[in-house]
Design a protein around this motif. Sequence first.
Motif, PDB file in Angstrom:
ATOM      1  N   MET A 255       0.813  -1.186   0.000  1.00 42.39           N
ATOM      2  CA  MET A 255       0.000   0.000   0.000  1.00 42.39           C
ATOM      3  C   MET A 255       0.866   1.263   0.000  1.00 42.39           C
ATOM      4  SD  MET A 255      -3.629   0.057   0.795  1.00 42.39           S
ATOM      5  CE  MET A 255      -4.412   1.492   1.449  1.00 42.39           C
ATOM      6  N   THR A 256       2.062   1.153  -0.530  1.00 41.79           N
ATOM      7  CA  THR A 256       2.959   2.311  -0.565  1.00 41.79           C
ATOM      8  C   THR A 256       2.586   3.305  -1.646  1.00 41.79           C
ATOM      9  OG1 THR A 256       4.448   1.103  -2.006  1.00 41.79           O
ATOM     10  CG2 THR A 256       4.913   1.014   0.343  1.00 41.79           C
ATOM     11  N   TRP A 257       1.672   2.950  -2.532  1.00 41.78           N
ATOM     12  CA  TRP A 257       1.270   3.848  -3.609  1.00 41.78           C
ATOM     13  C   TRP A 257       0.358   4.961  -3.103  1.00 41.78           C
ATOM     14  CZ3 TRP A 257      -3.950   3.842  -4.112  1.00 41.78           C
ATOM     15  CH2 TRP A 257      -4.638   2.726  -3.649  1.00 41.78           C
ATOM     16  N   LEU A 258      -0.398   4.715  -2.052  1.00 40.66           N
ATOM     17  CA  LEU A 258      -1.321   5.728  -1.543  1.00 40.66           C
ATOM     18  C   LEU A 258      -0.591   6.974  -1.022  1.00 40.66           C
ATOM     19  CD1 LEU A 258      -4.264   6.446  -1.067  1.00 40.66           C
ATOM     20  CD2 LEU A 258      -4.120   5.297   1.126  1.00 40.66           C
ATOM     21  N   PRO A 259       0.464   6.831  -0.211  1.00 39.44           N
ATOM     22  CA  PRO A 259       1.197   8.033   0.199  1.00 39.44           C
ATOM     23  C   PRO A 259       1.808   8.797  -0.977  1.00 39.44           C
ATOM     24  CG  PRO A 259       1.804   6.211   1.610  1.00 39.44           C
ATOM     25  CD  PRO A 259       0.948   5.649   0.522  1.00 39.44           C
TER      26      PRO A 259
ATOM     27  N   LEU B   8       0.470   9.083  -3.985  1.00 37.16           N
ATOM     28  CA  LEU B   8      -0.617   9.854  -4.584  1.00 37.16           C
ATOM     29  C   LEU B   8      -0.974  11.068  -3.730  1.00 37.16           C
ATOM     30  CD1 LEU B   8      -2.998   7.065  -5.911  1.00 37.16           C
ATOM     31  CD2 LEU B   8      -1.586   8.629  -7.229  1.00 37.16           C
ATOM     32  N   VAL B   9      -0.989  10.889  -2.412  1.00 34.95           N
ATOM     33  CA  VAL B   9      -1.280  12.019  -1.517  1.00 34.95           C
ATOM     34  C   VAL B   9      -0.185  13.079  -1.629  1.00 34.95           C
ATOM     35  CG1 VAL B   9      -1.519  12.687   0.910  1.00 34.95           C
ATOM     36  CG2 VAL B   9      -2.675  10.645   0.068  1.00 34.95           C
TER      37      VAL B   9
ATOM     38  N   GLU C  64       1.698  18.357  -3.190  1.00 30.20           N
ATOM     39  CA  GLU C  64       2.748  19.148  -3.835  1.00 30.20           C
ATOM     40  C   GLU C  64       2.306  19.742  -5.162  1.00 30.20           C
ATOM     41  OE1 GLU C  64       5.921  19.850  -2.827  1.00 30.20           O
ATOM     42  OE2 GLU C  64       5.541  18.895  -0.897  1.00 30.20           O
ATOM     43  N   ARG C  65       1.223  19.204  -5.736  1.00 29.33           N
ATOM     44  CA  ARG C  65       0.728  19.624  -7.049  1.00 29.33           C
ATOM     45  C   ARG C  65       1.858  19.574  -8.090  1.00 29.33           C
ATOM     46  NH1 ARG C  65      -2.446  21.555  -3.393  1.00 29.33           N
ATOM     47  NH2 ARG C  65      -4.606  22.140  -3.704  1.00 29.33           N
TER      48      ARG C  65
ATOM     49  N   LEU D 254       5.466  13.956 -10.397  1.00 29.01           N
ATOM     50  CA  LEU D 254       5.287  13.027  -9.286  1.00 29.01           C
ATOM     51  C   LEU D 254       3.966  12.283  -9.406  1.00 29.01           C
ATOM     52  CD1 LEU D 254       6.394  11.872  -6.681  1.00 29.01           C
ATOM     53  CD2 LEU D 254       5.390  13.805  -5.461  1.00 29.01           C
ATOM     54  N   LEU D 255       2.942  12.939  -9.911  1.00 36.03           N
ATOM     55  CA  LEU D 255       1.656  12.290 -10.127  1.00 36.03           C
ATOM     56  C   LEU D 255       1.775  11.200 -11.197  1.00 36.03           C
ATOM     57  CD1 LEU D 255      -1.357  12.288  -9.362  1.00 36.03           C
ATOM     58  CD2 LEU D 255      -1.708  13.884 -11.243  1.00 36.03           C
TER      59      LEU D 255
END
Length: 75
Positions: free
Chosen positions: A1-5, A7-8, A13-14, A18-19
């Motif tokens: 579940m390391t992908w959720l942080p 995405l946040v 950071e907008r 990174l997105l």
Amino acid sequence: MTWLPLLVLAWLERHPALLVFAFGYLAVVLVPINFGWGVHWGGRWHDAPMLIIGGGVLLLGSAGFGLAQRLRRLR
């Protein structure tokens, strides 16, 4: 579940790069890629290929972002 942080962080950071990286990492994590490794390993080493691939993607991504930051500072 390391992908959720990831995405946040991209949302906070907008930062478009990174997105894109977060969604690429999400695709790598969700698609079972093993190239036939670990089929005969069994036991606790069964998840090793996905951990190596996921860790490698994170390592290459961090190196890429670090290089981009260094190049931006040199300008």
